[in-house]
Motif scaffolding. Structure first.
Motif, PDB file in Angstrom:
ATOM      1  N   TYR A 248      -4.924   3.453  -7.687  1.00 38.99           N
ATOM      2  CA  TYR A 248      -4.512   4.828  -7.389  1.00 38.99           C
ATOM      3  C   TYR A 248      -5.129   5.217  -6.043  1.00 38.99           C
ATOM      4  CZ  TYR A 248      -9.156   5.592  -9.415  1.00 38.99           C
ATOM      5  OH  TYR A 248     -10.485   5.512  -9.706  1.00 38.99           O
ATOM      6  N   PRO A 249      -4.523   6.161  -5.320  1.00 37.79           N
ATOM      7  CA  PRO A 249      -5.018   6.495  -3.973  1.00 37.79           C
ATOM      8  C   PRO A 249      -6.296   7.317  -4.017  1.00 37.79           C
ATOM      9  CG  PRO A 249      -3.189   7.928  -4.547  1.00 37.79           C
ATOM     10  CD  PRO A 249      -3.306   6.924  -5.666  1.00 37.79           C
ATOM     11  N   ILE A 250      -7.116   7.214  -2.953  1.00 41.16           N
ATOM     12  CA  ILE A 250      -8.282   8.080  -2.840  1.00 41.16           C
ATOM     13  C   ILE A 250      -7.819   9.461  -2.381  1.00 41.16           C
ATOM     14  CG2 ILE A 250      -9.776   6.133  -2.290  1.00 41.16           C
ATOM     15  CD1 ILE A 250      -9.846   7.140   0.612  1.00 41.16           C
ATOM     16  N   GLU A 251      -8.673  10.454  -2.554  1.00 40.40           N
ATOM     17  CA  GLU A 251      -8.291  11.825  -2.242  1.00 40.40           C
ATOM     18  C   GLU A 251      -8.267  12.099  -0.738  1.00 40.40           C
ATOM     19  OE1 GLU A 251      -7.226  14.183  -4.303  1.00 40.40           O
ATOM     20  OE2 GLU A 251      -7.310  12.746  -5.952  1.00 40.40           O
ATOM     21  N   SER A 252      -9.266  11.630   0.000  1.00 38.80           N
ATOM     22  CA  SER A 252      -9.314  11.961   1.434  1.00 38.80           C
ATOM     23  C   SER A 252     -10.013  10.865   2.216  1.00 38.80           C
ATOM     24  CB  SER A 252     -10.027  13.297   1.655  1.00 38.80           C
ATOM     25  OG  SER A 252     -11.385  13.222   1.279  1.00 38.80           O
ATOM     26  N   LEU A 253      -9.547  10.668   3.447  1.00 38.64           N
ATOM     27  CA  LEU A 253     -10.147   9.731   4.388  1.00 38.64           C
ATOM     28  C   LEU A 253     -10.213  10.417   5.750  1.00 38.64           C
ATOM     29  CD1 LEU A 253     -11.211   6.918   5.159  1.00 38.64           C
ATOM     30  CD2 LEU A 253      -8.844   6.224   5.566  1.00 38.64           C
ATOM     31  N   HIS A 254     -11.427  10.637   6.247  1.00 41.48           N
ATOM     32  CA  HIS A 254     -11.621  11.328   7.522  1.00 41.48           C
ATOM     33  C   HIS A 254     -12.049  10.310   8.583  1.00 41.48           C
ATOM     34  CE1 HIS A 254     -11.355  15.364   5.698  1.00 41.48           C
ATOM     35  NE2 HIS A 254     -11.928  14.793   4.661  1.00 41.48           N
ATOM     36  N   LEU A 255     -11.254  10.218   9.642  1.00 45.30           N
ATOM     37  CA  LEU A 255     -11.487   9.243  10.708  1.00 45.30           C
ATOM     38  C   LEU A 255     -11.530   9.920  12.075  1.00 45.30           C
ATOM     39  CD1 LEU A 255      -9.003   6.509   9.405  1.00 45.30           C
ATOM     40  CD2 LEU A 255     -11.493   6.400   9.276  1.00 45.30           C
ATOM     41  N   ASN A 275       3.416  -0.686  -0.641  1.00 44.72           N
ATOM     42  CA  ASN A 275       3.112   0.296  -1.689  1.00 44.72           C
ATOM     43  C   ASN A 275       2.562   1.573  -1.049  1.00 44.72           C
ATOM     44  OD1 ASN A 275       2.636   1.614  -4.070  1.00 44.72           O
ATOM     45  ND2 ASN A 275       1.245   0.091  -4.926  1.00 44.72           N
ATOM     46  N   PRO A 276       3.431   2.402  -0.465  1.00 44.67           N
ATOM     47  CA  PRO A 276       2.971   3.626   0.210  1.00 44.67           C
ATOM     48  C   PRO A 276       2.366   4.663  -0.721  1.00 44.67           C
ATOM     49  CG  PRO A 276       5.363   3.580   0.079  1.00 44.67           C
ATOM     50  CD  PRO A 276       4.887   2.243  -0.384  1.00 44.67           C
ATOM     51  N   ALA A 277       2.491   4.466  -2.033  1.00 45.56           N
ATOM     52  CA  ALA A 277       1.916   5.421  -2.985  1.00 45.56           C
ATOM     53  C   ALA A 277       0.391   5.348  -3.005  1.00 45.56           C
ATOM     54  CB  ALA A 277       2.462   5.158  -4.381  1.00 45.56           C
ATOM     55  N   LEU A 278      -0.204   4.335  -2.348  1.00 44.84           N
ATOM     56  CA  LEU A 278      -1.661   4.178  -2.354  1.00 44.84           C
ATOM     57  C   LEU A 278      -2.328   4.687  -1.087  1.00 44.84           C
ATOM     58  CD1 LEU A 278      -2.002   0.631  -3.962  1.00 44.84           C
ATOM     59  CD2 LEU A 278      -2.446   2.847  -5.013  1.00 44.84           C
ATOM     60  N   ILE A 279      -1.557   5.226  -0.151  1.00 46.17           N
ATOM     61  CA  ILE A 279      -2.156   5.780   1.056  1.00 46.17           C
ATOM     62  C   ILE A 279      -2.979   7.019   0.688  1.00 46.17           C
ATOM     63  CG2 ILE A 279      -0.230   7.321   1.661  1.00 46.17           C
ATOM     64  CD1 ILE A 279      -0.687   6.499   4.586  1.00 46.17           C
ATOM     65  N   PRO A 280      -4.120   7.253   1.337  1.00 47.26           N
ATOM     66  CA  PRO A 280      -4.951   8.424   0.984  1.00 47.26           C
ATOM     67  C   PRO A 280      -4.161   9.721   1.005  1.00 47.26           C
ATOM     68  CG  PRO A 280      -6.149   6.985   2.483  1.00 47.26           C
ATOM     69  CD  PRO A 280      -4.758   6.432   2.376  1.00 47.26           C
ATOM     70  N   LYS A 281      -4.453  10.615   0.074  1.00 47.44           N
ATOM     71  CA  LYS A 281      -3.725  11.874  -0.005  1.00 47.44           C
ATOM     72  C   LYS A 281      -4.012  12.774   1.198  1.00 47.44           C
ATOM     73  CE  LYS A 281      -3.421  11.967  -5.059  1.00 47.44           C
ATOM     74  NZ  LYS A 281      -3.731  12.740  -6.291  1.00 47.44           N
ATOM     75  N   THR A 282      -5.207  12.687   1.736  1.00 49.01           N
ATOM     76  CA  THR A 282      -5.567  13.425   2.953  1.00 49.01           C
ATOM     77  C   THR A 282      -6.004  12.431   4.008  1.00 49.01           C
ATOM     78  OG1 THR A 282      -6.270  15.394   1.721  1.00 49.01           O
ATOM     79  CG2 THR A 282      -7.105  15.153   3.953  1.00 49.01           C
ATOM     80  N   CYS A 306       8.120   7.404  -1.724  1.00 49.42           N
ATOM     81  CA  CYS A 306       6.962   7.043  -2.556  1.00 49.42           C
ATOM     82  C   CYS A 306       5.636   7.355  -1.883  1.00 49.42           C
ATOM     83  CB  CYS A 306       7.020   5.552  -2.902  1.00 49.42           C
ATOM     84  SG  CYS A 306       8.459   5.082  -3.879  1.00 49.42           S
ATOM     85  N   CYS A 307       5.675   7.829  -0.643  1.00 44.63           N
ATOM     86  CA  CYS A 307       4.441   8.092   0.101  1.00 44.63           C
ATOM     87  C   CYS A 307       3.637   9.198  -0.591  1.00 44.63           C
ATOM     88  CB  CYS A 307       4.772   8.502   1.534  1.00 44.63           C
ATOM     89  SG  CYS A 307       3.332   8.881   2.539  1.00 44.63           S
ATOM     90  N   SER A 308       2.340   8.960  -0.769  1.00 48.83           N
ATOM     91  CA  SER A 308       1.480   9.916  -1.488  1.00 48.83           C
ATOM     92  C   SER A 308       0.735  10.861  -0.548  1.00 48.83           C
ATOM     93  CB  SER A 308       0.464   9.153  -2.341  1.00 48.83           C
ATOM     94  OG  SER A 308      -0.357   8.337  -1.528  1.00 48.83           O
ATOM     95  N   LEU A 309       0.970  10.786   0.751  1.00 42.74           N
ATOM     96  CA  LEU A 309       0.243  11.599   1.720  1.00 42.74           C
ATOM     97  C   LEU A 309       0.562  13.082   1.530  1.00 42.74           C
ATOM     98  CD1 LEU A 309      -1.688  11.142   4.096  1.00 42.74           C
ATOM     99  CD2 LEU A 309       0.294  11.158   5.610  1.00 42.74           C
TER     100      LEU A 309
END
Length: 491
Positions: A248-255, A275-282, A306-309
């Motif tokens: 499952y995707p993580i909630e946020s990734l700050h870069l 599997n774009p559903a696993l990209i971080p939500k933030t 399917c993108c989870s962003l």
């Protein structure tokens, strides 16, 4: 005295930014003594500074008594504390404290060194019941040795921690690897992990971090802050592979502030192509070096249903051509998950940005286009258009079919309608018009897909147009018989 007697005060933040003389120092200490008698304060924060140096040691004595005696205290913060004994004072206060442990301890910009971290973690190892759930040691002076002592405690009682903040220290790849290997199996409850502004980490540190989670990627914290550490293409690719292995995707990734360019971003997003559903939500890419191809790749990802962003921030990136940004904004039109988008400084004038966004959130070329517009986006940078802001606010309603009906009513019926159209209308016609409108907007079968519902709505509205020979009057009937929310209030 007023603060000491106030039973409703739950949060107190003190900022000492002035130079204290002999008299004002005495008053400041007396103030802390009185404040310490309030047993209802739950969140206490002291921002010191150079003006606080003169009384810092004495002040810690009063604060120690405050921590020890206030059983309701949940979080304690010291920022810009300059006394070397700050950790010793805190450990002593926690040792004497009775009742439940603090939920959060913050020591930022306080000169905490490796030995201080060792003292704190040794105390927590001997007294795990007094360890906080969240600890932030941002912008201090400890390095890999301090990270080693943190990892020792994590291995013993890591499930206590829900948040660990280690920004702006002297951590290197070895220290990060040491903590990551401890977090993998011993900190399954960790939610937030911040390692930004540790400039020694770089690609080797990020690779070491994700390799530690190779066998169990679901242990990666849900909120990751990896900012300003000079991450490169290899680090981005390794990070993407690790996140793409999760279930499952993580909630946020700050870069932020990582000098990420098109190649680095493409290396990262390529891992989510299958599997774009696993990209971080933030995903926060503020102040990087993204160009044409970076925006194109992320736009193609947004076009995938399917993108989870849910939140994408690309502010303060390099200017790009108008056609590129237009392609990026238009990719949001049929996206049903993205809620916030920020591309404020990609080289676009405000007017062009607003025109693009207007066509995305409410396409007025036809009723069907309006019905199929984006009804999910609720925030677009610093949007200055009142009309767009209102529709973005309307998009916050979870009932997307209702949002679509509102937009159709407003743009195709409500603008400039005239009540005199109904003065000579026969009652039978009124009933028939109202019946068609009601069927078109409110009685679509929930099991039908969006295109069928849109087609049924459009067909009914065309019949209404034929009955009235002027579609502008329908809104009066709808607002009179089936009230709808427009501009945040009922009409």
């Amino acid at each position: 005295r007023a603060i000491a007697k106030n039973t409703n005060l739950t949060t107190l933040r003190l900022c000492c930014a002035i130079n204290l003389n002999k008299d004002s120092s005495r008053h400041a200490l007396h103030f802390l003594d009185m404040v310490g008698k309030n047993r209802h304060i739950r969140h206490f924060s002291l921002h010191g500074g150079y003006g606080f140096n003169a009384i810092e040691t004495e002040a810690f004595g009063y604060l120690s008594s405050f921590i020890k005696n206030n059983e309701n205290l949940e979080s304690f913060e010291i920022t810009h504390g300059t006394t070397p004994e700050v950790v010793g004072f805190l450990v002593d206060a926690l040792e004497r404290r009775s009742g439940h442990p603090l939920k959060k301890i913050t020591l930022n910009y306080s000169g905490v060194k490796d030995d201080d971290v060792k003292e704190m973690m040794s105390f927590f190892m001997n007294n795990p019941s007094k360890a906080p759930g969240r600890i932030c040691l941002d912008h201090n002076n400890f390095g890999d040795n301090g990270c080693f002592h943190i990892s020792k405690f994590v291995r013993k009682s890591g499930n206590i921690f829900k948040e660990i903040g280690l920004r702006g220290n002297k951590m290197g790849p070895c220290g990060l690897r040491c903590i990551a290997s401890a977090l993998t199996y011993h900190a399954t409850s960790l939610e937030r992990f911040s390692i930004g502004e540790n400039h020694k980490i770089g690609d080797p540190g990020v690779i070491a971090f994700v390799e530690a989670f190779a066998s169990y990627s679901n242990s990666i914290p849900s909120h990751l802050a990896i900012e300003e550490i000079n991450i490169g293409p290899e680090g981005m690719k390794s990070l993407g592979i690790a996140l793409a292995r999760r279930s499952y995707p993580i909630e946020s990734l700050h870069l932020k502030f990582n000098h990420i360019g098109d190649y680095e971003l493409m290396s990262f997003l390529e891992c989510f192509r299958s599997n774009p559903a696993l990209i971080p939500k933030t995903l926060d890419l503020t102040a990087n070096c993204l160009g044409h191809w970076g925006l194109v790749v992320i736009s193609d990802l947004l076009r995938n249903r399917c993108c989870s962003l849910e939140r994408l921030n690309m502010a303060n990136t390099d200017p790009v051509p108008y056609d590129t940004v237009s392609y990026a904004v238009n990719s949001v039109k049929f996206n049903s998950t993205l809620r916030e988008l920020n591309i404020d400084t990609c080289g676009l004038a405000d007017e062009k940005c607003l025109d693009l966004l207007s066509s995305v959130v409410c396409d007025t070329t036809s009723i069907q286009s309006t019905y199929l517009s984006n009804h999910t986006l609720v925030k677009f940078g610093n949007c200055s258009s009142r009309e767009i802001s209102l529709f973005l606010a309307v998009n916050s309603n979870p009932n997307k079919s209702l949002i679509a009906r509102h937009k159709v009513i407003y743009h195709h019926f409500a603008k400039n309608f005239r009540l005199d159209l109904f003065q000579d209308m026969q009652p039978a016609v009124l009933v028939e018009v109202l019946t068609y409108v009601y069927r078109g907007f409110a009685c679509c079968d929930k099991n039908e897909n969006e295109q069928k519902r849109a087609a049924k709505t459009t067909g009914n509205l065309r019949r209404v147009d034929g009955l009235l020979n002027n579609s502008l009057g329908v809104t009066f009937l709808i607002l009179k018989n089936c009230p709808v929310i427009m501009y945040g209030r009922k009409k």
